[in-house]
Scaffold this motif. Structure first.
Motif, PDB file in Angstrom:
ATOM      1  N   THR A 464     -49.356 -80.059  -7.246  1.00  0.00           N
ATOM      2  CA  THR A 464     -50.641 -79.413  -7.021  1.00  0.00           C
ATOM      3  C   THR A 464     -50.852 -79.180  -5.527  1.00  0.00           C
ATOM      4  N   ILE A 465     -51.384 -78.024  -5.173  1.00  0.00           N
ATOM      5  CA  ILE A 465     -51.649 -77.708  -3.767  1.00  0.00           C
ATOM      6  C   ILE A 465     -52.946 -78.392  -3.340  1.00  0.00           C
ATOM      7  N   SER A 466     -52.876 -79.193  -2.294  1.00  0.00           N
ATOM      8  CA  SER A 466     -54.048 -79.882  -1.766  1.00  0.00           C
ATOM      9  C   SER A 466     -54.526 -79.187  -0.499  1.00  0.00           C
ATOM     10  N   SER A 467     -55.830 -79.124  -0.334  1.00  0.00           N
ATOM     11  CA  SER A 467     -56.395 -78.548   0.892  1.00  0.00           C
ATOM     12  C   SER A 467     -56.405 -79.550   2.039  1.00  0.00           C
ATOM     13  N   GLN A 468     -56.089 -80.812   1.733  1.00  0.00           N
ATOM     14  CA  GLN A 468     -56.054 -81.823   2.783  1.00  0.00           C
ATOM     15  C   GLN A 468     -54.853 -81.617   3.701  1.00  0.00           C
ATOM     16  N   LEU A 469     -54.979 -82.114   4.917  1.00  0.00           N
ATOM     17  CA  LEU A 469     -53.921 -82.035   5.915  1.00  0.00           C
ATOM     18  C   LEU A 469     -53.224 -83.383   6.021  1.00  0.00           C
ATOM     19  N   ASP A 470     -51.948 -83.360   6.380  1.00  0.00           N
ATOM     20  CA  ASP A 470     -51.277 -84.628   6.605  1.00  0.00           C
ATOM     21  C   ASP A 470     -51.605 -85.119   8.011  1.00  0.00           C
ATOM     22  N   PRO A 471     -51.928 -86.399   8.170  1.00  0.00           N
ATOM     23  CA  PRO A 471     -52.301 -86.886   9.501  1.00  0.00           C
ATOM     24  C   PRO A 471     -51.146 -86.976  10.481  1.00  0.00           C
ATOM     25  N   LEU A 472     -49.898 -86.840   9.994  1.00  0.00           N
ATOM     26  CA  LEU A 472     -48.753 -87.016  10.882  1.00  0.00           C
ATOM     27  C   LEU A 472     -47.641 -86.032  10.512  1.00  0.00           C
ATOM     28  N   PRO A 473     -47.592 -84.872  11.165  1.00  0.00           N
ATOM     29  CA  PRO A 473     -46.560 -83.876  10.837  1.00  0.00           C
ATOM     30  C   PRO A 473     -45.138 -84.348  11.112  1.00  0.00           C
ATOM     31  N   VAL A 474     -44.969 -85.206  12.123  1.00  0.00           N
ATOM     32  CA  VAL A 474     -43.648 -85.727  12.475  1.00  0.00           C
ATOM     33  C   VAL A 474     -43.637 -87.222  12.207  1.00  0.00           C
ATOM     34  N   ARG A 475     -42.813 -87.650  11.268  1.00  0.00           N
ATOM     35  CA  ARG A 475     -42.707 -89.067  10.918  1.00  0.00           C
ATOM     36  C   ARG A 475     -41.271 -89.538  11.133  1.00  0.00           C
ATOM     37  N   GLY A 476     -41.134 -90.835  11.361  1.00  0.00           N
ATOM     38  CA  GLY A 476     -39.807 -91.433  11.444  1.00  0.00           C
ATOM     39  C   GLY A 476     -38.990 -91.010  12.641  1.00  0.00           C
ATOM     40  N   ALA A 477     -39.628 -90.443  13.676  1.00  0.00           N
ATOM     41  CA  ALA A 477     -38.907 -89.985  14.866  1.00  0.00           C
ATOM     42  C   ALA A 477     -39.370 -90.793  16.067  1.00  0.00           C
ATOM     43  N   SER A 478     -38.428 -91.391  16.789  1.00  0.00           N
ATOM     44  CA  SER A 478     -38.779 -92.194  17.957  1.00  0.00           C
ATOM     45  C   SER A 478     -38.196 -91.640  19.246  1.00  0.00           C
ATOM     46  N   GLY A 479     -37.530 -90.496  19.175  1.00  0.00           N
ATOM     47  CA  GLY A 479     -36.889 -89.928  20.348  1.00  0.00           C
ATOM     48  C   GLY A 479     -37.663 -88.771  20.937  1.00  0.00           C
ATOM     49  N   PRO A 480     -36.974 -87.870  21.629  1.00  0.00           N
ATOM     50  CA  PRO A 480     -37.630 -86.730  22.277  1.00  0.00           C
ATOM     51  C   PRO A 480     -38.371 -85.846  21.280  1.00  0.00           C
ATOM     52  N   GLN A 481     -39.486 -85.292  21.745  1.00  0.00           N
ATOM     53  CA  GLN A 481     -40.299 -84.426  20.905  1.00  0.00           C
ATOM     54  C   GLN A 481     -40.740 -83.195  21.680  1.00  0.00           C
ATOM     55  N   ALA A 482     -41.374 -82.273  20.963  1.00  0.00           N
ATOM     56  CA  ALA A 482     -41.854 -81.034  21.575  1.00  0.00           C
ATOM     57  C   ALA A 482     -43.030 -80.517  20.770  1.00  0.00           C
ATOM     58  N   PHE A 483     -43.778 -79.586  21.367  1.00  0.00           N
ATOM     59  CA  PHE A 483     -44.772 -78.838  20.608  1.00  0.00           C
ATOM     60  C   PHE A 483     -44.739 -77.387  21.062  1.00  0.00           C
ATOM     61  N   SER A 484     -45.146 -76.508  20.166  1.00  0.00           N
ATOM     62  CA  SER A 484     -45.064 -75.077  20.434  1.00  0.00           C
ATOM     63  C   SER A 484     -46.126 -74.654  21.436  1.00  0.00           C
ATOM     64  N   ASP A 485     -45.721 -73.801  22.362  1.00  0.00           N
ATOM     65  CA  ASP A 485     -46.621 -73.305  23.407  1.00  0.00           C
ATOM     66  C   ASP A 485     -47.039 -71.885  23.046  1.00  0.00           C
ATOM     67  N   GLY A 486     -47.859 -71.766  22.006  1.00  0.00           N
ATOM     68  CA  GLY A 486     -48.267 -70.470  21.495  1.00  0.00           C
ATOM     69  C   GLY A 486     -47.793 -70.284  20.066  1.00  0.00           C
ATOM     70  N   SER A 487     -48.144 -69.154  19.465  1.00  0.00           N
ATOM     71  CA  SER A 487     -47.689 -68.820  18.116  1.00  0.00           C
ATOM     72  C   SER A 487     -46.276 -68.252  18.220  1.00  0.00           C
ATOM     73  N   VAL A 488     -45.299 -68.973  17.670  1.00  0.00           N
ATOM     74  CA  VAL A 488     -43.892 -68.656  17.913  1.00  0.00           C
ATOM     75  C   VAL A 488     -43.094 -68.760  16.616  1.00  0.00           C
ATOM     76  N   ASN A 489     -41.817 -68.335  16.691  1.00  0.00           N
ATOM     77  CA  ASN A 489     -40.946 -68.289  15.521  1.00  0.00           C
ATOM     78  C   ASN A 489     -39.916 -69.412  15.528  1.00  0.00           C
ATOM     79  N   ILE A 490     -39.586 -69.872  14.321  1.00  0.00           N
ATOM     80  CA  ILE A 490     -38.427 -70.733  14.089  1.00  0.00           C
ATOM     81  C   ILE A 490     -37.355 -69.859  13.465  1.00  0.00           C
TER      82      ILE A 490
END
Length: 551
Positions: A464-490
């Motif tokens: 079922t599709i929930s309207s709730q958001l997950d509180p943690l988009p990145v889990r289980g990662a303890s190393g380097p991270q990043a976030f997008s600087d604008g609306s961008v493509n993968i």
């Protein structure tokens, strides 16, 4: 030279005590807990003399959002000049991120306030970061008094991750790390939701604390810690013309579990003090950043919960009136029970199968923006040697769940997935395993250890599709991270003409898994997406050349 330094420290300490005696400071008499009323009047110390964060600043470095949190809790907030006594009507003081060290007079005013039962949030950044030249542990008279009377002390260090570079440190935006809540048998209610849901608190260039829980004059609790960085004890110079060479010096730099936040409450006066080693946790467009699509919701949910509950504690509000967890997020703990499952996700009955040893009766499933949550109910407990597999429509590789709760895909551990066996089999799986088209589960099998045919159920599970958001988009990662600087493509490959996997909005969080040979493309992952992104559209907190090379 050493003798001269000691003399200066003694002189400073005596001077502070003299000023305190002149100001008529005395320790407040012991009061009964039931007689203590919540602190409603807050003062924020700010001004050029100390250059600390201000509530009037609505920009990135301001704390106007923190001020709004206090207003929502029923407090009033006013500004206090740093070179004047704290007014008698002020019950709690915030001093966040001063860039300059306290004068003897400022120290006396502040200590007079807390010694007479006032409450304080003191947040000190590492010296050398972002232009800070503030309190030092050795020379600070206030720090010595704080440790002697509250069991809290700031350390002279700078928390530096192994993947940091001078460039990432020099820009406060890219110098972030993650702290965890202290998971102790007597976990403090401020951080209890962080422990229960595994939520980190993000910080941007911190310094560690010393917390003495054996002190007899106060109730003392460490709150946040971090293990991956070391505490650089040398003076850090980030100027481009003569930067410090960042390296771990064994025996000199601090290592291991380093504390970032702690609290103390005096037994006699009830005075409460919170000490935190990073001010960005409290600033508007850092720890208090909001979502682009909904300004009422935080991006860093752990930061939001920590700050709101810390303020409620500092005010002395009863715990039952502290801010509750937002209904906009999914709060399902993977523990093998269904007591926290959404009521609008009904169970689905499974048709009985013949000649099976594990009878699957029902399932429940939903997905939010990043993860799929699944609950299986069987008749009786599942044996210790049973493995569960899921077949996904259009995918020949099954998802495998071990009895220990580990999740595997294509024989590789899925680090951001987890499962638990209890009254139910409960699991959280990243949505990327189901493809961008959200493919269904079409087969569930229970593999038994005796080499007999597995017990399999042919069915279609469309969460079922929930309207709730997950509180943690990145889990289980303890190393380097990043976030997008604008609306961008993968993209599917490290090339500008490669197929687009997905488009993501600004501030989308990712873990960094690797790079191409030139370091111009980075391989990223979160619970929903996986693929290649151009390095220049990301804000990263690491040296990209230190990432593994992916062909």
């Amino acid at each position: 030279m050493r003798g001269l330094a000691v003399c200066r420290q003694i002189t400073l300490f005596i001077a502070v005590l003299l000023v305190l005696s002149i100001s008529g400071v005395h320790y407040a008499q012991e009061t009964d807990d039931q007689d203590r009323q919540p602190a409603r009047t807050f003062g924020v110390i700010s001004g050029r003399a100390i250059n600390s964060a201000t509530t009037s600043n609505i920009g990135a470095a301001g704390i106007s959002r923190l001020s709004q949190i206090l207003l929502n809790l029923g407090a009033s907030v006013q500004t206090i000049p740093p070179n004047e006594p704290i007014p008698d009507d002020i019950e709690a003081v915030l001093l966040i991120g001063p860039a300059r060290a306290f004068t003897i007079q400022q120290t006396a005013y502040l200590w007079d306030f807390v010694a007479n039962g006032g409450h304080l949030l003191l947040v000190l950044d590492p010296n050398g970061h972002n232009g800070v030249n503030s309190e030092t542990a050795v020379r600070s008279g206030f720090n010595r008094l704080l440790y002697a009377e509250y069991g809290l002390s700031i350390a002279d260090d700078f928390l530096i991750e192994p993947w940091f570079t001078i460039e990432t440190l020099a820009d406060v935006v890219s110098s972030w790390s993650q702290a965890q809540a202290i998971n102790a048998p007597d976990v403090h209610p401020i951080i209890a939701p962080l422990v229960e849901h595994g939520l980190p608190v993000r910080f941007w260039g911190g310094r560690s604390l010393l917390v003495d829980q054996l002190t007899v004059v106060a109730d003392v609790h460490p709150l946040l810690f971090t293990e991956s960085p070391h505490g650089e004890t040398g003076r850090v110079n980030l100027r481009s013309d003569d930067p410090t060479q960042i390296e771990l010096n064994i025996g000199q730099d601090r290592q291991g579990q380093l504390l970032l936040a702690g609290i103390a409450e005096r037994h006699d006066s009830g005075s409460r003090i919170a000490l935190v080693g990073d001010s960005e946790i409290f600033r508007n467009i850092f720890g208090q950043t909001r979502r682009i699509d909904n300004d009422a919701l935080p991006i860093f949910v752990g930061n939001d919960i920590f700050v709101r509950r810390l303020m409620a504690w500092l005010m002395g509000l009863p715990e039952e009136s502290w801010p509750s967890l937002s209904d906009s997020f999914t709060w399902v703990t993977i523990d093998g029970d269904d007591d926290d499952w959404p009521q609008n996700i009904p169970p689905v009955n499974v048709s009985a199968a013949e000649d099976v040893r594990v009878e699957l009766d029902q399932y429940r499933a939903f997905r939010n923006d990043y993860y799929v949550y699944l609950l299986l109910q069987t008749q009786g407990e599942i044996g210790d040697d049973v493995t569960i597999t899921f077949d996904i429509t259009g995918d020949e590789t099954p998802i495998e769940i071990s009895r220990e709760g580990a999740v595997f895909y294509d024989e590789a551990l899925v680090t951001d997935a987890t499962a638990a066996f209890g009254q139910f089999v409960e699991m959280r799986l990243p949505r990327r395993l189901f493809g961008m088209d959200n493919r269904a589960i079409n087969r569930v099998c229970f593999l038994l250890p005796d080499d007999q045919q597995p017990d399999c159920y042919e069915l279609t599970i469309n969460p079922t599709i929930s309207s709730q958001l997950d509180p943690l988009p990145v889990r289980g990662a303890s190393g380097p991270q990043a976030f997008s600087d604008g609306s961008v493509n993968i993209r599917a490959a490290p090339a500008i003409d490669a197929p687009v996997v997905a488009s993501v909005p600004t501030r989308t969080q990712f873990s960094l898994l690797g790079r191409d040979e030139a370091g111009e493309w980075l391989y990223v992952r979160n619970g929903r997406y996986e693929g290649w992104m151009a390095e220049f559209v990301l804000v990263v907190n690491a040296d990209v050349q230190s990432l593994p090379l992916i062909d």
